[in-house]
Design a protein around this motif. Structure first.
Motif, PDB file in Angstrom:
ATOM      1  N   PRO A 136       1.163  -1.149  -0.119  1.00 20.26           N
ATOM      2  CA  PRO A 136       0.077  -0.267   0.121  1.00 20.26           C
ATOM      3  C   PRO A 136       0.776   1.613   0.073  1.00 20.26           C
ATOM      4  CG  PRO A 136      -0.604  -1.706   1.655  1.00 20.26           C
ATOM      5  CD  PRO A 136       0.119  -2.205   1.604  1.00 20.26           C
ATOM      6  N   GLY A 138       2.260   1.995  -2.000  1.00 21.59           N
ATOM      7  CA  GLY A 138       3.438   3.218  -4.019  1.00 21.59           C
ATOM      8  C   GLY A 138       4.265   3.089  -3.673  1.00 21.59           C
ATOM      9  N   TYR A 139       4.299   4.441  -4.658  1.00 18.69           N
ATOM     10  CA  TYR A 139       6.018   4.048  -5.011  1.00 18.69           C
ATOM     11  C   TYR A 139       7.343   3.631  -4.164  1.00 18.69           C
ATOM     12  CZ  TYR A 139       6.684   9.283  -2.874  1.00 18.69           C
ATOM     13  OH  TYR A 139       7.220   9.714  -2.278  1.00 18.69           O
ATOM     14  N   TRP A 140       7.156   3.984  -3.250  1.00 14.34           N
ATOM     15  CA  TRP A 140       8.318   3.863  -1.539  1.00 14.34           C
ATOM     16  C   TRP A 140       8.036   2.294  -2.215  1.00 14.34           C
ATOM     17  CZ3 TRP A 140       9.903   5.766   3.340  1.00 14.34           C
ATOM     18  CH2 TRP A 140       9.632   7.568   2.718  1.00 14.34           C
ATOM     19  N   THR A 142       7.592   0.541  -4.860  1.00 16.13           N
ATOM     20  CA  THR A 142       8.377   0.248  -5.818  1.00 16.13           C
ATOM     21  C   THR A 142       9.961   0.388  -6.108  1.00 16.13           C
ATOM     22  OG1 THR A 142       6.507   1.211  -7.185  1.00 16.13           O
ATOM     23  CG2 THR A 142       8.287   0.682  -8.847  1.00 16.13           C
ATOM     24  N   GLU A 157      11.163   9.896  -8.274  1.00 20.37           N
ATOM     25  CA  GLU A 157      10.983  10.067  -6.747  1.00 20.37           C
ATOM     26  C   GLU A 157      12.381   9.799  -5.776  1.00 20.37           C
ATOM     27  OE1 GLU A 157       6.961   8.874  -8.647  1.00 20.37           O
ATOM     28  OE2 GLU A 157       8.486   7.970  -8.210  1.00 20.37           O
ATOM     29  N   TYR A 244      -4.445   8.610   5.977  1.00 18.40           N
ATOM     30  CA  TYR A 244      -3.545   7.391   6.054  1.00 18.40           C
ATOM     31  C   TYR A 244      -3.948   6.484   7.200  1.00 18.40           C
ATOM     32  CZ  TYR A 244      -1.406   9.421   1.745  1.00 18.40           C
ATOM     33  OH  TYR A 244      -1.227   9.509   0.306  1.00 18.40           O
ATOM     34  N   VAL A 313       4.453  13.075  -7.382  1.00 18.76           N
ATOM     35  CA  VAL A 313       4.608  12.984  -6.147  1.00 18.76           C
ATOM     36  C   VAL A 313       5.988  13.205  -5.720  1.00 18.76           C
ATOM     37  CG1 VAL A 313       5.455  11.547  -3.990  1.00 18.76           C
ATOM     38  CG2 VAL A 313       3.548  11.038  -5.759  1.00 18.76           C
TER      39      VAL A 313
END
Length: 583
Positions: A136, A138-140, A142, A157, A244, A313
């Motif tokens: 959940p 997100g790009y973290w 990834t 990012e 969140y 982001v």
């Protein structure tokens, strides 16, 4: 005498009507003038705040990157002491290791059973152990997946170093602190990924020193007419921010989703959302006069977009600067000036009418001669009366302009004293106000940080600029100096580290302010062709953004203020020296 009385009555009524007309027209003229003056002042103040905040942000981002480099070093030390097998590491070891490396904590992350997810398996912070899934994120997530698979991160990012990635400082999903800075390291020699984190108090401490809150406090303290300043999030203001949930089930909002990014927004109304949208759509300052709890205030909204936005982001967000200023003093001044000037005009009008009456009484005793004399005297005195009114009207313009200048500077005491002297028919008062240039200091501070990052020896010497009064907007002065320094940095970066030297000097002459920027230049550069440097699109850079724009902007702004720019060469250095006349 009947005819003379009628003439007097007609004259008196005409003067009264003229008085009413003049007062009404000049009331609205003066009101428009004073309101526009306050609007322009607030818009200029917002632009100065914007420039100072942008420069302070650059410094904060630089500090954040330095912390990221320190996290990577701490992670490498940890790996050398923990070994390659996560099963042989205990949470207690991580606690001791955090104390030893002077960070707030370590976590070891591994893939879950099916290999599709990544979880925290060991940690010095018990709350971090509650994170059993990072999908959940997100790009973290990834970034985690790329780092554990390929040992490098390619997403746009975050901060990327060898075998290392660090995201923006954020609210931890575990709820272990208010805001933290996380770094992740994996070189493939272990069966885990190291997560090292520190509380972001260093970044927040830096922002307290030179950040937006400090800038706003100083601005409000230096400008008594400003009641409140706020930075409103252009994305989330007027909407409900995304909430969140942490691993413990508690809800939190990202620091970048907060509706109010900095400052205070206590003097807020439901119409603020509409004005914020209007400022964003128009791209121009929006000024509104309204009552807030019975107090007349002026609200100014200035949109600040994100520069060079590459991703959805990132650590910078667009915002709207909202300034609430006191409009009550403007109304009070307007009313007081109107009453005093009306009194003056009425007084002189009555005196003129009385003079006309007695003149008609004296000349009416003669026949033809008296009639001619009366007619001549009537015309003469009528001319004198209207000349007096025109003189008052002319002087009124001068008085309004003087009061406008005093009011725009916020000198209410000088304005009151001027009005008292005006009633007593004393000579005008000159009050020269010297203002400083805070935007230059913020610019130099940001360039020092950039010079440190690019290993440029950057020196500067600015003297006599404190309290300097120019006919130049602070924004334009920052454009000129900033583009010259950026151009000098670009040229200096082409040289070895030991040869990268850039210097800036500024001083005040008798009638001009002078700025000189000096940097090394290639021996192949021909000074005879230097005029091409100021042509839009001309650049010696092989790649990069804004090629051929900076120096053309400098030339355009200097010419706008009728200044001069001189380019000289000496011993492998090129020097740009500008001179701008003082108002």
């Amino acid at each position: 005498m009947n005819i003379n009385k009628r003439v007097i009555y007609i004259t008196f009524i005409s003067v009264i009507l003229l008085l009413i007309t003049n007062n009404s027209s000049y009331y609205w003229y003066m009101k428009s003038l004073l309101t526009q003056a306050q609007s322009d002042k607030m818009a200029s103040m917002a632009n100065q705040i914007r420039t100072a905040i942008e420069q302070s942000k650059e410094g904060a981002f630089f500090v954040e990157d330095l912390i990221g480099e320190q996290l990577r070093s701490a992670a490498m030390i940890a790996q050398s002491k923990l070994g390659s097998d996560i099963n042989k590491v205990t949470n207690g070891q991580l606690v001791e290791l955090a104390k030893e490396t002077n960070v707030d904590g370590f976590s070891l992350m591994k893939r879950s059973g099916n290999g599709n997810d990544i979880m925290v398996a060991k940690s010095s912070e018990p709350k971090e152990l509650q994170i059993t899934s990072t999908i959940p994120f997100g790009y973290w997530f990834t970034a985690f997946d790329q780092l554990m698979t390929h040992h490098e991160v390619t997403i746009p990012e975050g901060q990327k170093l060898a075998n290392f990635w660090s995201g923006i400082y954020e609210v931890p999903a575990s709820g272990s602190s208010d805001v933290s800075k996380f770094g992740y390291y994996d070189d493939g020699s272990t069966n885990y990924m190291i997560c090292v984190f520190v509380n972001a108090d260093k970044i927040q401490h830096f922002q307290k020193i030179v950040g937006p809150e400090t800038i706003l406090k100083k601005t409000i303290a230096a400008t008594p007419g400003i009641l409140e300043v706020a930075g409103l999030n252009a994305v989330t203001f007027g909407t409900k921010p995304i909430e969140y949930k942490s691993a413990s089930g508690e809800t939190f909002i990202s620091v970048y989703d907060s509706p109010v990014l900095f400052g205070s927004n206590e003097m807020s109304t439901s119409d603020d959302v509409q004005y914020v949208k209007q400022a964003i759509q128009q791209g121009m300052p929006v000024n509104v006069v309204e009552d807030y709890q019975g107090i007349p205030v002026m609200k100014t909204y200035v949109y600040v977009p994100v520069k060079n936005k590459l991703t959805e982001v990132q650590r910078d967000v667009p915002y709207v600067i909202k300034i609430v200023s006191d409009y009550q003093s403007t109304q009070h001044t307007l009313k007081k000036q109107l009453n005093q000037l009306t009194l003056l005009i009425i007084l002189f009008t009555l005196i003129s009418c009385v003079c006309v009456y007695f003149v008609f009484r004296l000349v009416s005793k003669s026949r033809e001669t008296a009639v001619r004399s009366t007619q001549e005297m009537y015309i003469e005195n009528m001319d004198l009366m209207f000349a007096t009114i025109r003189s008052q009207q002319h002087d009124f313009n001068n008085h309004v302009q003087t009061m406008y200048a005093l009011l725009s500077k916020g000198e209410l005491a000088d304005q009151k004293r001027y009005m008292e002297e005006l009633i007593e028919e004393i000579n005008d008062v000159n009050d020269i106000i010297r203002i400083g240039q805070p935007a230059i200091a913020a610019l130099i501070q940001a360039k020092i940080a950039l010079a440190m990052r690019t290993k440029i020896q950057f020196t500067y010497e600015l003297s006599g600029l404190d309290g300097l009064s120019l006919g130049v907007r602070s924004v334009d002065l920052v454009k000129i100096i900033g583009n010259l320094i950026d151009n000098a940095f670009d040229e200096a970066n082409k040289f070895p580290i030991e040869a990268r030297e850039v210097s800036v000097n500024g001083w005040k002459g008798a009638n001009h302010v002078h700025i000189a920027v000096r940097n090394p230049v290639s021996t192949a550069f021909d000074l005879e062709d230097y005029t091409q440097m100021f042509t839009m699109g001309y650049s010696t850079k092989e790649d990069g953004e804004h090629q051929g724009i900076g120096l053309s902007v400098v030339k355009e702004r200097i010419e706008y203020y009728r200044g001069t720019i001189e380019v000289t060469m000496e011993e492998g250095f090129i020097c740009f020296q500008i001179s701008i006349p003082m108002a």
